[in-house]
Scaffold this active site. Structure first.
Site, mmCIF file in Angstrom:
data_model
loop_
_atom_site.group_PDB
_atom_site.id
_atom_site.type_symbol
_atom_site.label_atom_id
_atom_site.label_comp_id
_atom_site.label_asym_id
_atom_site.label_seq_id
_atom_site.Cartn_x
_atom_site.Cartn_y
_atom_site.Cartn_z
ATOM 1 N N SER A 133 55.358 9.689 78.881
ATOM 2 C CA SER A 133 56.326 10.487 79.703
ATOM 3 C C SER A 133 56.320 10.161 81.204
ATOM 4 O O SER A 133 56.762 9.300 81.450
ATOM 5 C CB SER A 133 55.832 12.199 79.362
ATOM 6 O OG SER A 133 56.678 12.912 79.664
ATOM 7 N N HIS A 169 61.104 11.586 75.418
ATOM 8 C CA HIS A 169 61.331 12.764 74.740
ATOM 9 C C HIS A 169 62.708 13.175 74.415
ATOM 10 O O HIS A 169 63.343 13.992 74.457
ATOM 11 C CB HIS A 169 60.859 13.797 75.590
ATOM 12 C CG HIS A 169 59.105 14.013 75.804
ATOM 13 N ND1 HIS A 169 58.092 13.218 75.060
ATOM 14 C CD2 HIS A 169 58.685 14.182 77.183
ATOM 15 C CE1 HIS A 169 57.227 13.377 76.021
ATOM 16 N NE2 HIS A 169 57.441 13.824 77.149
#
Length: 243
Positions: A133, A169
């Protein structure tokens, strides 16, 4: 250390452990394999800047490393650096694993401490840079982030080791794909490389050489600009062993 500059940029790497709250999933093990650390315990640095060096998660990473057979060194910058020789310790690692959280805060704190320059030297000397991330996005030109609040916003001042945008994501946050497309279409972001949860991208130098996954059925994507529109191409990842 790896034979050439290597980055493993991911939307994964952690899962619930059998004996621990968190364990390292296949993407972390793949980063270690790429480092060439064989015949000894791999040296892995955990960097939790993006979650404010939360002590509870550092403890979980220690447990995950113990189970995996890694020697873990946490690098903490809050409230002050925990290492006497930050650069020397980073350069001794096989892998640097950067935790997710606020990429905007990560970049600001790293730059205050000169860690951006240290990470570039580590990358250039063959330490495998990796993370999830925010720990993926930081290595690119920019991408999308919720660092500033619940609404996703563009980030365009990341470290730029890799000359692309990055979308993390991509399948689990419904706002990511349309914003990436808009930012690539209007030129805010360059060609952008994106990962579903559980997928990682492997770069040698600045070349994307492979997409890999620890979760079946997931994908990677390259979004490019064609005139004033964005064009998305799926890259089928290789499923990593043991998953």
């Amino acid at each position: 250390m790896g034979p050439e500059p290597t980055i493993v940029a991911t939307s994964g790497g952690h899962r619930t452990g059998g004996r621990t709250m968190v364990s390292f999933h296949a993407l972390v093990h793949h980063a270690v394999d790429l480092s060439g650390a064989h015949g000894r315990r791999p040296r892995v640095m955990y960097v939790g800047t993006a979650i404010g060096d939360a002590e509870h998660f550092t403890a979980r990473m220690h447990e995950a490393a113990r189970v995996a057979g890694f020697d873990l060194t946490p690098l903490q910058l809050f409230p002050l650096p925990n290492l006497d020789d930050v650069e020397g310790t980073v350069l001794e690692q096989d892998v640097v694993w950067v935790m997710g959280g606020s990429v905007a805060n990560l970049l600001a704190v790293w730059r205050v401490h000169g860690l951006d320059r240290v990470m570039r030297r580590a990358w250039e000397t063959g330490v495998v840079l990796s993370g999830v991330s925010a720990g993926s996005l930081c290595w690119f030109e920019g991408g999308t982030t919720d660092s500033y609040g619940p609404e996703l916003r563009p980030l365009t001042d990341a470290l730029g080791f890799l000359p692309y945008g990055n979308g993390v994501h991509y399948d689990s946050d419904p706002g990511r794909r349309p914003l990436i497309h808009r930012l690539v279409a209007d030129g805010t972001l360059p060609a952008t490389h994106c990962t579903d949860d559980g997928v990682g991208l492997v770069y040698r130098g600045t070349e994307l050489v492979e997409a890999v996954t620890e979760v079946p059925g997931k994908g990677a994507y390259v979004v490019t600009r064609d005139g004033g529109t964005a064009v998305e191409e799926r890259v089928e990842p290789r499923r990593l062993p043991g998953v």
